[in-house]
Enzyme design. Sequence first.
Site, short mmCIF file in Angstrom:
data_model
loop_
_atom_site.label_atom_id
_atom_site.label_comp_id
_atom_site.label_asym_id
_atom_site.label_seq_id
_atom_site.Cartn_x
_atom_site.Cartn_y
_atom_site.Cartn_z
N ARG A 152 -5.28 -2.94 4.66
CA ARG A 152 -5.44 -4.39 4.42
C ARG A 152 -5.06 -5.26 5.85
O ARG A 152 -4.46 -4.60 6.66
CB ARG A 152 -4.26 -5.43 3.46
CG ARG A 152 -4.33 -4.71 2.07
CD ARG A 152 -3.16 -5.41 1.23
NE ARG A 152 -3.20 -5.02 -0.15
CZ ARG A 152 -2.44 -3.98 -0.70
NH1 ARG A 152 -1.65 -3.30 0.22
NH2 ARG A 152 -2.37 -3.53 -1.89
N LYS A 176 2.05 -5.04 0.29
CA LYS A 176 2.52 -6.37 -0.40
C LYS A 176 3.99 -6.13 -1.07
O LYS A 176 4.36 -5.08 -1.28
CB LYS A 176 1.67 -6.62 -1.85
CG LYS A 176 0.18 -7.13 -1.19
CD LYS A 176 -0.61 -7.25 -2.44
CE LYS A 176 -2.08 -8.02 -2.06
NZ LYS A 176 -2.82 -8.14 -3.24
N HIS A 241 -11.94 -6.91 4.32
CA HIS A 241 -11.63 -5.86 3.12
C HIS A 241 -12.87 -5.06 2.93
O HIS A 241 -12.70 -3.95 2.06
CB HIS A 241 -11.40 -6.96 1.81
CG HIS A 241 -10.20 -6.59 1.30
ND1 HIS A 241 -8.71 -6.79 1.66
CD2 HIS A 241 -9.77 -6.40 -0.11
CE1 HIS A 241 -8.21 -6.06 1.06
NE2 HIS A 241 -8.50 -5.94 -0.36
N ARG A 244 -11.94 -1.72 3.87
CA ARG A 244 -11.06 -1.02 2.97
C ARG A 244 -11.79 -0.60 1.66
O ARG A 244 -11.40 0.43 1.18
CB ARG A 244 -9.97 -2.13 2.64
CG ARG A 244 -8.92 -1.58 1.53
CD ARG A 244 -7.80 -2.85 1.57
NE ARG A 244 -7.04 -2.79 0.14
CZ ARG A 244 -5.85 -2.05 0.17
NH1 ARG A 244 -5.42 -1.19 1.12
NH2 ARG A 244 -5.21 -1.94 -0.80
N HIS A 267 -2.10 0.42 -4.21
CA HIS A 267 -2.16 -0.29 -5.45
C HIS A 267 -0.95 -0.09 -6.28
O HIS A 267 -0.57 1.13 -6.65
CB HIS A 267 -3.43 0.05 -6.03
CG HIS A 267 -4.97 -0.72 -5.45
ND1 HIS A 267 -5.89 -0.16 -5.54
CD2 HIS A 267 -4.78 -1.48 -4.81
CE1 HIS A 267 -6.90 -0.70 -5.10
NE2 HIS A 267 -6.02 -1.72 -4.22
N TYR A 276 -13.47 0.87 -8.03
CA TYR A 276 -14.24 1.68 -7.03
C TYR A 276 -15.04 2.79 -7.88
O TYR A 276 -16.16 3.29 -7.17
CB TYR A 276 -13.42 2.37 -5.99
CG TYR A 276 -12.68 1.33 -5.18
CD1 TYR A 276 -13.70 0.59 -4.29
CD2 TYR A 276 -11.23 1.09 -4.95
CE1 TYR A 276 -12.93 -0.36 -3.55
CE2 TYR A 276 -10.84 0.16 -4.37
CZ TYR A 276 -11.46 -0.81 -3.68
OH TYR A 276 -10.86 -1.73 -2.97
#
Length: 298
Positions: A152, A176, A241, A244, A267, A276
């Site tokens: 990210r 995150k 992004h 990514r 994730h 994806y």
Amino acid sequence: MQADHALSLFDGHLKTQNRSEHTLIAYHNDLIQFFDFAARELGEEPEKITVDQVDIYIVRSFLGEMTDRGLERKSMARKLSALRAFFKFLCREGILQKNPIQRIATPKLGRKLPHFLSIEELDKLIHTPDCTTLLGARDQVILELLYGSGLRVSELADLNRQDIDEGTSLLRVRGKGNKERIVPLTHYALEAARKYLNMREDEQEALLLNYQGSRLSVRSIRRILDGLALEAGLSQHLHPHMLRHSFATHLLDGGADLRSVQELLGHAKLSSTQIYTHLTKERLREIYEQSHPRAKKM
């Protein structure tokens, strides 16, 4: 309890939960907007509103007004998430006995397929920076890490020199919620970082610096990518992004399993990674229709 006092308590609670600064600000603003609306509905001054005056009908009216304004479902879901967290906190603390939002359903979100670059477009982009200059060498590192390791943009901006382990070709990333993960470094990324750091004459711990010698910001990285995309002749706006997204899509196209890609991306839920697979299925369909004689339209 007055709403502004309850909101102050909730803000303090969120800060202990390792929430991002962006989430803290968004939730606070959403709740301020809600209580301004509630005050109008009740014919009261906003500073006089108490949390026990809120009922399910006010919440539904608020969501209805947001819908009438054309608010996107994603933004609506975030506002509802802020309200859920707020009233759940108040009930848990014994400030409220009844949760006015308990029976309200979250709107279903239609998921947009992420945009990604083709391998040919990425090849053009990666060969754009002038690596004989300090800033060009830095820009090469930006591209190699965003695409080569699927970072990210905020994770990239937070990197320090010591996060690179040259011996194992691994990179420590703070994601995150301040969660750390270890991701592989490509040979190209490692070489780009080594070259860039050797050209620098400072002792700053930040991996990426701006021309003034300070840590490069997320906003500056976005601006740099826009300039590189323009120079490379790409027809579309290059959001960080997208690199990514390209990383994940190309891994799956190359045969990587979904769980591994989930771990590389950091994730928390597999469902975040599964989007994806739609991209790879579309690509398989395209290849099938172009290649199989019975798939071609007459």
